[in-house]
Motif scaffolding. Structure first.
Motif, PDB file in Angstrom:
ATOM      1  N   ILE A 294     118.466   5.539  39.794  1.00  0.00           N
ATOM      2  CA  ILE A 294     116.974   6.857  39.139  1.00  0.00           C
ATOM      3  C   ILE A 294     117.017   7.320  37.582  1.00  0.00           C
ATOM      4  O   ILE A 294     117.605   7.229  37.646  1.00  0.00           O
ATOM      5  CB  ILE A 294     116.857   8.185  40.511  1.00  0.00           C
ATOM      6  N   GLY A 295     115.630   6.615  37.412  1.00  0.00           N
ATOM      7  CA  GLY A 295     115.511   6.899  35.780  1.00  0.00           C
ATOM      8  C   GLY A 295     115.320   8.261  35.902  1.00  0.00           C
ATOM      9  O   GLY A 295     115.706   9.311  34.881  1.00  0.00           O
ATOM     10  N   GLY A 296     114.273   8.817  36.315  1.00  0.00           N
ATOM     11  CA  GLY A 296     113.906  10.097  36.971  1.00  0.00           C
ATOM     12  C   GLY A 296     113.602  10.213  38.349  1.00  0.00           C
ATOM     13  O   GLY A 296     112.880  10.124  38.716  1.00  0.00           O
ATOM     14  N   ILE A 297     113.072  11.901  37.721  1.00  0.00           N
ATOM     15  CA  ILE A 297     112.302  12.421  38.741  1.00  0.00           C
ATOM     16  C   ILE A 297     110.836  13.498  38.945  1.00  0.00           C
ATOM     17  O   ILE A 297     112.246  14.335  38.004  1.00  0.00           O
ATOM     18  CB  ILE A 297     112.971  12.911  40.115  1.00  0.00           C
ATOM     19  N   GLU A 298     109.925  13.439  39.242  1.00  0.00           N
ATOM     20  CA  GLU A 298     108.760  13.933  38.633  1.00  0.00           C
ATOM     21  C   GLU A 298     108.291  15.215  39.690  1.00  0.00           C
ATOM     22  O   GLU A 298     108.715  14.888  40.586  1.00  0.00           O
ATOM     23  CB  GLU A 298     107.780  13.204  37.962  1.00  0.00           C
ATOM     24  N   TYR A 299     108.787  16.763  39.264  1.00  0.00           N
ATOM     25  CA  TYR A 299     108.202  17.288  40.035  1.00  0.00           C
ATOM     26  C   TYR A 299     108.392  18.363  39.555  1.00  0.00           C
ATOM     27  O   TYR A 299     108.194  19.305  38.210  1.00  0.00           O
ATOM     28  CB  TYR A 299     110.325  18.018  40.479  1.00  0.00           C
ATOM     29  N   LYS A 300     106.712  19.094  39.824  1.00  0.00           N
ATOM     30  CA  LYS A 300     105.947  20.208  39.297  1.00  0.00           C
ATOM     31  C   LYS A 300     105.229  19.922  37.883  1.00  0.00           C
ATOM     32  O   LYS A 300     105.679  20.570  37.145  1.00  0.00           O
ATOM     33  CB  LYS A 300     106.656  21.210  39.516  1.00  0.00           C
ATOM     34  N   GLY A 301     104.944  18.670  37.560  1.00  0.00           N
ATOM     35  CA  GLY A 301     104.556  17.933  36.682  1.00  0.00           C
ATOM     36  C   GLY A 301     105.808  18.585  35.259  1.00  0.00           C
ATOM     37  O   GLY A 301     105.083  17.219  33.939  1.00  0.00           O
ATOM     38  N   ASN A 302     106.622  18.066  36.059  1.00  0.00           N
ATOM     39  CA  ASN A 302     108.070  17.913  34.476  1.00  0.00           C
ATOM     40  C   ASN A 302     108.660  16.507  35.329  1.00  0.00           C
ATOM     41  O   ASN A 302     108.901  16.153  35.946  1.00  0.00           O
ATOM     42  CB  ASN A 302     108.613  19.023  34.735  1.00  0.00           C
ATOM     43  N   LEU A 303     109.065  15.771  34.669  1.00  0.00           N
ATOM     44  CA  LEU A 303     110.168  14.826  35.090  1.00  0.00           C
ATOM     45  C   LEU A 303     111.256  14.990  34.359  1.00  0.00           C
ATOM     46  O   LEU A 303     111.607  15.124  32.922  1.00  0.00           O
ATOM     47  CB  LEU A 303     109.754  13.144  33.796  1.00  0.00           C
ATOM     48  N   HIS A 304     112.649  14.967  35.064  1.00  0.00           N
ATOM     49  CA  HIS A 304     113.755  15.379  35.282  1.00  0.00           C
ATOM     50  C   HIS A 304     114.050  13.875  34.838  1.00  0.00           C
ATOM     51  O   HIS A 304     113.919  13.042  35.609  1.00  0.00           O
ATOM     52  CB  HIS A 304     114.065  16.054  35.533  1.00  0.00           C
ATOM     53  N   VAL A 305     114.696  12.998  33.494  1.00  0.00           N
ATOM     54  CA  VAL A 305     115.357  11.680  33.424  1.00  0.00           C
ATOM     55  C   VAL A 305     116.719  12.900  33.650  1.00  0.00           C
ATOM     56  O   VAL A 305     117.375  13.176  32.805  1.00  0.00           O
ATOM     57  CB  VAL A 305     115.340  11.874  32.130  1.00  0.00           C
ATOM     58  N   PHE A 306     117.711  11.583  34.150  1.00  0.00           N
ATOM     59  CA  PHE A 306     119.361  11.529  34.512  1.00  0.00           C
ATOM     60  C   PHE A 306     119.612  10.502  33.750  1.00  0.00           C
ATOM     61  O   PHE A 306     119.850  10.661  32.294  1.00  0.00           O
ATOM     62  CB  PHE A 306     119.431  10.417  35.859  1.00  0.00           C
TER      63      PHE A 306
END
Length: 342
Positions: A294-306
């Motif tokens: 998983i590169g990133g997860i979008e939540y509430k309009g923001n992409l969290h990148v690992f």
């Protein structure tokens, strides 16, 4: 029957193709018959079958692997047998003896040996066992008869172009399963419920969606049709714990590998969606892909990148290489994990 098949192994996708033989067994009058291999890939059932109207059915997925010396092996089929029986119990279908389940898979692979892809191609023979309610049954209730079937088809490497991270979005409108429902069982209704959410995610440019717990919508549960895991900066392999998550055989294999091979600490626990920052790497795991980074997860309009949107994290790659190596016979497997076909 086919002795040689004309398949371009490098161009295989994850799609159905007919092979020579499949296995069918019928449960009637309180017992399963002996079962047999048949050529016809169509089944004929009553229009009143409970599987068609009330969703009384379940299935499994596992693979056969060609090793470097040309032999063929299955990966932990007894665990698939146990899981299909848990699913059968949940929707009032008769259990299948573990030996019968494993033997059916072995028969199907042996009968379709020519379709097992060569070592080094990255392709495998996908095996699909299933149980469905059949017979005349109009009212809501268990079927009078059941069909246990197993078919197989060659499938390509899940990752075209190699292992690479993909992005996911949180499903804020849809749940995969209900609290105290059938989320922990591998039944078709769970997958039907996920189709719309998946399509909406792909339309927005994501690989799939991440489902939150159906009760509070605050904790991570599943990633599409796979299990989630995260790696912390203090060497912990963490994965969600919930009664509505399908217990992935791949995930529990990775837990063993992380603990015994990489000496990592293991945590099966609640993972709040607001705690993504604790993970330096993340992935989804299941039979089809082994691991999807998983590169990133979008939540509430923001992409969290690992770790990265373009590069696979080092621990994720080690986990993938070890499990992949075990499945193809290049890494010594834990006791009981491998069943030789030939």
């Amino acid at each position: 029957m086919s002795t040689n098949v004309n398949i371009d192994w490098d161009k295989l996708g994850f799609a159905y193709s007919k092979t020579d033989l499949r296995y069918i067994s019928i449960w009637k009058d309180g017992k399963w018959d002996a079962g047999k291999l048949v050529e016809d890939n169509n089944i004929s059932i009553s229009e009143a079958s409970t599987s068609l109207h009330y969703g009384q059915q379940c299935f499994e997925g596992l693979k056969a692997y060609r090793t470097k010396d040309g032999s063929i092996q299955l990966f932990r089929p007894d665990e698939n047998a146990k899981r299909i029986n848990r699913s059968c119990e949940r929707v009032l279908m008769p259990e299948i003896p573990v030996d019968k389940f494993v033997d059916a898979c072995l028969q199907v692979v042996k009968a379709n040996e020519a379709f097992v892809p060569p070592y080094g191609s990255g392709a495998t023979l996908y095996i699909r066992p299933y149980v469905i309610g059949i017979g005349d049954n109009l009212g809501v209730g268990p079927a009078p008869e059941f069909l246990f079937g197993v078919f197989c088809c060659p499938v390509g490497a899940y990752f075209k172009g190699g292992l690479a991270p993909v992005n996911f979005m949180i499903s804020e409108k849809f749940d995969r399963a209900a609290p105290h429902g059938t989320g922990a069982d591998k039944i078709g209704g769970n997958y039907a419920a996920s189709l719309l959410a998946h399509v909406e995610a792909t339309k927005k440019g994501f690989a799939d969606c991440v489902y939150l717990d159906p009760a509070t919508h605050t904790n991570i549960e599943e990633v599409g049709a796979a299990n989630f895991f995260g790696i912390t900066n203090n060497n912990v392999f963490a994965t969600p714990k919930s009664p509505s998550i399908l217990p992935s055989i791949t995930k529990y294999s990775l837990i063993h590998i992380a603990k015994e091979y990489l000496k990592m600490n293991i945590e099966e626990r609640v993972i709040p969606i607001d705690s993504l920052g604790e993970f330096i790497e993340a992935g989804a795991c299941g039979t089809a892909a082994v691991i999807t980074p998983i590169g990133g997860i979008e939540y509430k309009g923001n992409l969290h990148v690992f770790y990265s949107e373009t590069e696979v994290g080092p621990i994720t790659r080690k986990l993938y290489d070890l499990l992949y190596g075990i499945q193809f016979g290049d890494v010594k497997a834990p006791e009981g994990w491998i069943v030789k076909v030939k």
